[in-house]
Design a protein around this motif. Structure first.
Motif, PDB file in Angstrom:
ATOM      1  N   ASN A 195       0.831  -1.211   0.000  1.00  0.00           N
ATOM      2  CA  ASN A 195       0.000   0.000   0.000  1.00  0.00           C
ATOM      3  C   ASN A 195       0.865   1.261   0.000  1.00  0.00           C
ATOM      4  OD1 ASN A 195      -2.720  -0.617  -0.208  1.00  0.00           O
ATOM      5  ND2 ASN A 195      -2.995  -0.987   1.978  1.00  0.00           N
ATOM      6  N   CYS A 224      -9.640   4.298   6.204  1.00  0.00           N
ATOM      7  CA  CYS A 224      -8.597   3.566   5.471  1.00  0.00           C
ATOM      8  C   CYS A 224      -7.393   3.266   6.378  1.00  0.00           C
ATOM      9  CB  CYS A 224      -8.138   4.353   4.253  1.00  0.00           C
ATOM     10  SG  CYS A 224      -9.200   4.094   2.815  1.00  0.00           S
ATOM     11  N   LEU A 262      -2.036   3.140   3.814  1.00  0.00           N
ATOM     12  CA  LEU A 262      -2.488   4.003   2.719  1.00  0.00           C
ATOM     13  C   LEU A 262      -2.199   5.463   3.051  1.00  0.00           C
ATOM     14  CD1 LEU A 262      -5.801   2.063   2.183  1.00  0.00           C
ATOM     15  CD2 LEU A 262      -4.006   2.280   0.461  1.00  0.00           C
ATOM     16  N   GLU A 321     -11.580   0.600   0.961  1.00  0.00           N
ATOM     17  CA  GLU A 321     -11.239  -0.783   1.312  1.00  0.00           C
ATOM     18  C   GLU A 321     -12.448  -1.671   1.021  1.00  0.00           C
ATOM     19  OE1 GLU A 321      -9.515  -1.252   5.189  1.00  0.00           O
ATOM     20  OE2 GLU A 321      -8.115   0.394   4.873  1.00  0.00           O
ATOM     21  N   TYR A 352      -8.957   3.046  -6.313  1.00  0.00           N
ATOM     22  CA  TYR A 352      -8.010   2.061  -5.762  1.00  0.00           C
ATOM     23  C   TYR A 352      -8.754   1.311  -4.667  1.00  0.00           C
ATOM     24  CZ  TYR A 352      -3.525   0.717  -3.362  1.00  0.00           C
ATOM     25  OH  TYR A 352      -2.458   0.061  -2.772  1.00  0.00           O
ATOM     26  N   ASP A 387      -8.530  -1.592  -1.655  1.00  0.00           N
ATOM     27  CA  ASP A 387      -7.690  -2.434  -0.804  1.00  0.00           C
ATOM     28  C   ASP A 387      -8.545  -3.647  -0.409  1.00  0.00           C
ATOM     29  OD1 ASP A 387      -6.598  -3.680   1.431  1.00  0.00           O
ATOM     30  OD2 ASP A 387      -5.813  -1.826   2.294  1.00  0.00           O
ATOM     31  N   ALA A 395      -7.567  -6.325   1.245  1.00  0.00           N
ATOM     32  CA  ALA A 395      -6.787  -7.100   2.221  1.00  0.00           C
ATOM     33  C   ALA A 395      -7.656  -8.139   2.928  1.00  0.00           C
ATOM     34  CB  ALA A 395      -6.146  -6.161   3.237  1.00  0.00           C
ATOM     35  N   PHE A 409      -5.586  -3.863  -4.773  1.00  0.00           N
ATOM     36  CA  PHE A 409      -4.512  -4.262  -3.855  1.00  0.00           C
ATOM     37  C   PHE A 409      -5.000  -5.434  -3.011  1.00  0.00           C
ATOM     38  CE2 PHE A 409      -3.274  -4.195   0.590  1.00  0.00           C
ATOM     39  CZ  PHE A 409      -1.892  -4.244   0.531  1.00  0.00           C
ATOM     40  N   THR A 469      -3.486  -8.322   0.319  1.00  0.00           N
ATOM     41  CA  THR A 469      -2.377  -8.830   1.136  1.00  0.00           C
ATOM     42  C   THR A 469      -2.262 -10.332   0.929  1.00  0.00           C
ATOM     43  OG1 THR A 469      -3.901  -9.070   2.984  1.00  0.00           O
ATOM     44  CG2 THR A 469      -2.467  -7.154   3.007  1.00  0.00           C
ATOM     45  N   GLY A 529       2.298  -8.535  -0.176  1.00  0.00           N
ATOM     46  CA  GLY A 529       1.196  -7.778  -0.751  1.00  0.00           C
ATOM     47  C   GLY A 529       1.298  -7.781  -2.261  1.00  0.00           C
ATOM     48  N   VAL A 585      -0.292  -5.664  -6.040  1.00  0.00           N
ATOM     49  CA  VAL A 585      -1.089  -4.620  -6.667  1.00  0.00           C
ATOM     50  C   VAL A 585      -1.307  -5.023  -8.125  1.00  0.00           C
ATOM     51  CG1 VAL A 585      -1.117  -2.199  -7.398  1.00  0.00           C
ATOM     52  CG2 VAL A 585      -0.227  -2.801  -5.145  1.00  0.00           C
TER      53      VAL A 585
END
Lengths: 425, 81
Positions: free
Chosen positions: A139, A159, A163, A202, A230, A232, A234, A261, A263, A273, A275
């Motif tokens: 991130n 977030c 980030l 996220e 974007y 996330d 995770a 993104f 993890t 991680g 991307v």
């Protein structure tokens, strides 16, 4: 210092000591307060075995070795300890050794890294993928590698720190929209129209377990040309969506999300991680993302295990089906106790206790002594009026383990909250 | 120290941390967010101001503060102690 429990780590950021090797004098005084020490004793407790749903810890509460039901580890699908994953990692270790012994651009890229990145990109439905040795690094590195001074980064206020740190490092203008509030996002976008802008959300928010309101957010963002999203994922990769690709797939909006993104330490069971995006921007990112090009490449042992983890999790839906079955059962039982679970919609389930730190730590100690590993989450990680426990559900939990854990939660948390009049009967 | 002086300290820290602002245009009845501050900017302004005034108020007690003037009032309570 008056009431030590009123203070938190949020209050000692600045240090006026003359030597940088000396912490702030009031921090030392605060840390030595017995009530504060009770809180800190929950940190860095030692696990003595693998992060399975039943494991063993060396308790800081009473110094005892103890078998515990583990509702803490984010080994959501049990892949960290899956026999096939362990076998693949052993083979990787034998063939490649322990570490990559090089940064990716010069000598740290192995055939294994290239193949795993290709498979992840294919899985996520994107052209290419860049791998990082840590999720935080991914991130930080993506945001720092893509954004510049003068650019605008608009993030949901909940977030993750990685980030935010990426934004600080990039020097971009950082704005935060009210959690999951598309109207506020719209206002901020309107004020900054025409600037290079990235909106960050996220898939699953890590402290509350709720999902990004992606359909509404996409609708707002689409009004502004060239603004990109974007996400996330995770806490959602391998779990949400028809094929486990994440929350973007869950909402059928993958083509609206420019950068995805994830993890490799949570559902994947390893560490790292990634991307995913179009091939041109991934190639550019590799040249400017410091946690990628100035860090040793991910360990080939881990990547070998991760390759198998991806295969196991995606060859059928059995692991995620089991996770959702367990989550549904557990939530239903917690609801029956009238506990406040916030707005959770995922395998992350908060039990919100309220503003009393003292009660939070007493309950945590009581649960641990009774055989349940469920750690307190305190301010500033969560709002001071919403201190909580945060459950990580796992596909590996058996009905017996869940019932044992629920019995302890009823006895040590729900009963006490009812007695205090904090929840209904 | 008077309340006005405390407000001046806060204003100076706002100017140090936010771009394109004129001191004369900062209204104590408004929130720092009205001047474009994000949550990181606010933490910076509050921390720097407390450091300058040599006071320490737990962050948990500042959650309800909405305006620059209310922040000055909170600071005055501590200065008076």
């Amino acid at each position: 210092m008056g009431d030590a429990l009123k203070f938190s780590l949020a209050d000692f950021f600045f240090n006026d000591s003359k030597s940088v090797l000396e912490p702030p004098s009031d921090f030392e005084k605060w840390m030595s307060d017995p009530s504060v020490q009770v809180g800190f004793s929950f940190y860095e407790q030692k696990l003595l075995a693998a992060p399975r749903t039943t494991t063993e810890i060396l308790s800081n509460v009473d110094g005892q070795r103890r078998r515990v039901i583990n509702l803490m580890s984010y080994n959501y699908l049990g892949l960290s300890t899956h026999p096939e994953v362990i076998e693949a990692a052993i083979e990787g270790l034998k063939k490649y050794g322990l570490g990559a012994s090089g940064a990716p651009l010069l000598s740290g890229t192995y055939d294994l890294h290239v193949e795993f990145a290709r498979r992840i990109a294919e899985f996520k439905g994107k052209e290419d993928c860049i791998l990082y040795s840590s999720g935080l690094g991914g991130n930080v590195g993506a945001i720092q590698g893509l954004m510049r001074k003068g650019d605008v980064l608009i993030m949901d206020e909940k977030c993750h720190k990685s980030l935010i740190d990426g934004g600080v490092l990039a020097g971009a203008k950082m704005l935060f929209f009210h959690h999951n509030n598309p109207q506020h996002l719209d206002e901020l976008l309107a004020k900054n129209a025409g600037k290079r802008t990235l909106v960050v959300v996220e898939g699953v928010y890590s402290m509350d377990g709720d999902l990004a309101k992606l359909p509404e957010i996409v609708q707002v963002v689409e009004k502004y040309p060239d603004v990109e999203i974007y996400i996330d994922e995770a806490h959602s990769s391998l779990m949400f969506g028809k094929t486990g690709r994440g929350v973007a797939e869950h909402f059928d909006l993958e083509d609206k999300v420019g950068i995805s993104f994830g993890t490799l330490s949570k559902s994947f069971g390893g560490v790292g991680g990634f991307v995913c995006s179009n091939a041109r921007i991934i190639r550019y990112l590799k040249g400017y993302s410091s946690p990628y090009n100035f860090s040793c490449a991910p360990s080939p042992v881990i990547v070998a295990g991760l390759m198998k983890a991806l295969e196991v999790a995606t060859r059928d839906s059995s692991l995620r089906d089991k996770l959702w079955e367990n989550t549904s059962y557990f939530k239903k039982q917690l609801d029956g106790m009238n506990l406040n679970l916030g707005d959770t919609e995922s395998q992350v389930i908060p039990i919100i206790i309220g503003s009393s730190g003292e009660m939070l730590y007493e309950m945590a100690a009581a649960m641990q002594t009774a055989g349940l590993f469920l750690q307190p989450v305190d301010f500033p990680a969560v709002p001071a009026e919403a201190r909580r426990f945060r459950i990580s559900m796992s596909a590996q939990l058996t009905k017996e383990e869940m019932d044992e854990a629920l019995g302890i939660i009823e006895d040590k948390v729900a009963k006490r909250m009812r007695q205090a009049g904090l929840i209904g009967k | 120290m008077t309340r006005d002086e405390v407000v001046e300290v806060i204003k100076r820290n706002i100017l140090d941390n936010l771009e394109d602002l004129d001191e004369n245009n900062i209204d104590p009845d408004k929130s720092m967010k009205d001047y474009g501050a994000n949550s990181l900017d606010i933490i910076e302004v509050v921390s720097c101001s407390m450091r300058e005034l040599n006071i320490k108020i737990p962050r948990t007690e500042l959650a309800d503060v909405k305006t620059i003037g209310q922040l000055a009032d909170k600071f005055m309570e501590q200065i008076g102690k």
